[in-house]
Design an enzyme around this catalytic site. Structure first.
Site, mmCIF file in Angstrom:
data_model
loop_
_atom_site.group_PDB
_atom_site.id
_atom_site.type_symbol
_atom_site.label_atom_id
_atom_site.label_comp_id
_atom_site.label_asym_id
_atom_site.label_seq_id
_atom_site.Cartn_x
_atom_site.Cartn_y
_atom_site.Cartn_z
ATOM 1 N N GLU A 170 0.799 -1.226 0.000
ATOM 2 C CA GLU A 170 0.000 0.000 0.000
ATOM 3 C C GLU A 170 0.834 1.281 0.000
ATOM 4 O OE1 GLU A 170 -2.835 -0.225 3.213
ATOM 5 O OE2 GLU A 170 -3.913 -1.887 2.305
ATOM 6 N N GLU A 219 -5.133 -8.805 1.040
ATOM 7 C CA GLU A 219 -5.740 -8.492 2.342
ATOM 8 C C GLU A 219 -7.235 -8.299 2.149
ATOM 9 O OE1 GLU A 219 -4.138 -5.121 4.546
ATOM 10 O OE2 GLU A 219 -2.092 -5.778 4.105
HETATM 11 C C1 FCB Z 1 -4.293 -2.182 5.663
HETATM 12 C C2 FCB Z 1 -2.891 -2.482 6.138
HETATM 13 C C3 FCB Z 1 -2.819 -3.513 7.225
HETATM 14 C C4 FCB Z 1 -3.964 -3.366 8.224
HETATM 15 C C5 FCB Z 1 -5.280 -3.273 7.505
HETATM 16 C C6 FCB Z 1 -6.458 -3.179 8.428
HETATM 17 O O1 FCB Z 1 -4.326 -0.903 5.120
HETATM 18 O O2 FCB Z 1 -2.101 -2.922 5.061
HETATM 19 O O3 FCB Z 1 -1.560 -3.434 7.844
HETATM 20 O O4 FCB Z 1 -3.724 -2.293 9.046
HETATM 21 O O5 FCB Z 1 -5.286 -2.181 6.645
#
Ligand code: FCB
Length: 462
Positions: free
Chosen positions: A168, A361
């Site tokens: 990110e 994620e």
């Molecule tokens: C993302 C991050 C991760 C975590 C999630 C909830 O942006 O990559 O580390 O904090 O959100």
């Protein structure tokens, strides 16, 4: 079997994700250098409840048990990140073999259990020494990162075949340099633009190092390659007025297209450059060629969507989020919007050339109840997981080349500025005793994995 039951392809990776600072603890152990997150968390007022990652989930000492737990849950893959400062305490120059040894032992433990590792080289924990030299705003940051990446590839490429360069970069640029909620806590549009650009140059430099260093694994069929992990969220206009539609398009350029257009198309969106105005430097053309170094996959982090309206003062996108009252929201106040995952994956396929994708994620924080009799009931997370995996399956049915899904997160952990107040884990962590208790969502995930998705069709599992 009906078609939707077989939609997850053979070899699909069923994983969970974590990051170093959020779970490891012992940030200075065995000769490690401090990171910007260590410094930030120790700055009063930065983190909820004044918490730090000093202990976190103590994964640094408990990694063996945590890997055993992953195997017990049935995971076939695990995404983790490497803390740069464990390996290069000052960020460049001298290496610290004991820090590297931790990751060596971790990947050996994963391989011994047949769990495919995906290693992220940078999940926000820049060595503090590099920050004092300017951090991501310094043009040399790309070379610092390239040298670090090369050393890691050389050390671990016999066991790790899936690599993510950055996690990110948008959040690093915006949270770290524009809004200042995250380390290093700066608030400057010019810094954000530069940091974003240098992060992308760093990414391109690491991809080049990978191509130079790494041969594909001997065993055919082993998933391998290098990619970039981006946070994506569809932006929908709050009304169908032209003003709000234009606002949604600008926010899309800001959040989604900034890093995707640069890394995959070799250009920045016009709306982004206009939004930054005089804070946006005139970057040299050859930088974009480096940034566009061909990738093997894109990692998509998906949590929610944005519904937005025009807001003149909210630079650079001149758009603001409108809360969708009446719709379900997580403890982060993020709207639960599973169909946005399908929309996002299909959009990446259509706009960026049908790349190989992973959901790197996806998950949700909810105010879970405490463990009782070795169980944690988390019906909201169960529903979230189920709906989002169904949405992922929909995307596959629409032709998206999706090769894996990583739930965020394996464990409850240090949620950045929120400290330990937000629990994202499939597994509950008692931070006093460090006891791990799989939640109902973890059990459901195991059933889904074992049935290759068929368990998504029934109603059970809550
Ligand atoms: C993302 C991050 C991760 C975590 C999630 C909830 O942006 O990559 O580390 O904090 O959100």
């Amino acid at each position: 079997m009906p078609e939707e039951q077989t939609a997850f392809p053979e070899g699909f990776l069923w994983g969970a994700a974590t990051s170093a600072y959020q779970i490891e603890g012992s940030p200075l152990a065995d000769g490690a250098g401090p990171s910007i997150w260590h410094a930030f968390a120790h700055t009063p007022g930065r983190i909820a409840d004044g918490e730090t990652g000093d202990i976190a989930c103590d994964h640094y000492h408990r990694y063996r048990d945590d890997v055993a737990l992953m195997a017990e849950l049935g995971l076939t893959a695990y995404r983790f990140s490497i803390n740069w400062g464990r390996v290069f305490p000052e960020g460049t120059g001298r290496t610290n073999p004991r820090g590297l040894d931790f990751y060596r032992r971790l990947v050996d433990a994963l391989q011994a259990r047949g769990i495919t590792p995906m290693a992220t080289l940078y999940h926000w924990d820049l060595p503090l020494s590099l920050q004092t030299r300017g951090g991501w705003v310094h043009r040399d940051s790309a070379a610092w990162f390239g040298d670090y990446a090369q050393a890691i590839f050389r050390a671990l490429d016999d066991q790790v075949h899936l690599w993510a360069t950055l996690n990110e970069p948008w959040v690093v640029a915006v949270g770290g340099h524009l809004n200042g909620d995250l380390a290093p806590g700066h608030r400057s549009p010019a810094e954000a633009a530069l940091a974003g650009h240098n992060l992308l140059r760093a990414h391109g430099t690491a991809v080049q190092a990978y191509r130079a260093e790494v041969r594909p694994p001997g065993e055919s069929g082993t998933p391998h390659g290098i990619g970039l992990v981006v946070n994506l969220e569809p932006q929908h206009p709050a009304t169908d007025t032209e003003r709000d539609q234009a606002a949604a398009a600008r926010r899309d350029a800001f959040i989604n297209r900034w890093f995707l257009d640069a890394a995959l198309l070799g250009r920045y969106p016009d709306a982004l450059i206009e939004g930054f105005g005089s804070a946006w430097p005139d970057f040299p053309g050859e930088d974009l060629r480096l940034i566009r170094e061909p990738l093997d996959f894109i990692g998509v982090n998906y949590y929610s969507r944005g519904v937005v309206r025009h807001a003149e003062a909210d630079v650079p996108a001149r758009a603001e989020r409108v809360r969708q009252d009446g719709r379900p929201h997580t403890a982060m106040d993020w709207e639960v919007y599973p169909q946005g995952l399908t929309e996002t994956l299909v959009r990446v396929k259509e706009d960026y050339g049908n790349a190989r994708l992973y959901v790197t994620e996806n998950g949700a924080a909810f105010p879970d109840s405490s463990p009782r009799g070795g169980m944690v009931s988390d019906p909201d997370r169960v529903a979230y997981l189920r709906a989002h995996l169904q949405a992922a399956r929909q995307a596959i049915a629409q032709g998206v080349d999706l090769r894996g899904y990583f739930a965020w997160s394996l464990l409850d952990n240090f949620e950045w500025a929120y400290g330990y107040t937000k629990r994202f884990g499939l597994v509950h962590v008692d931070y006093v005793t460090q006891t791990r208790t799989p939640k109902a969502s973890a059990r459901l995930y195991g059933e889904i994995i074992r049935s290759r998705g068929a368990a998504l069709n029934g109603e059970e599992g809550g």
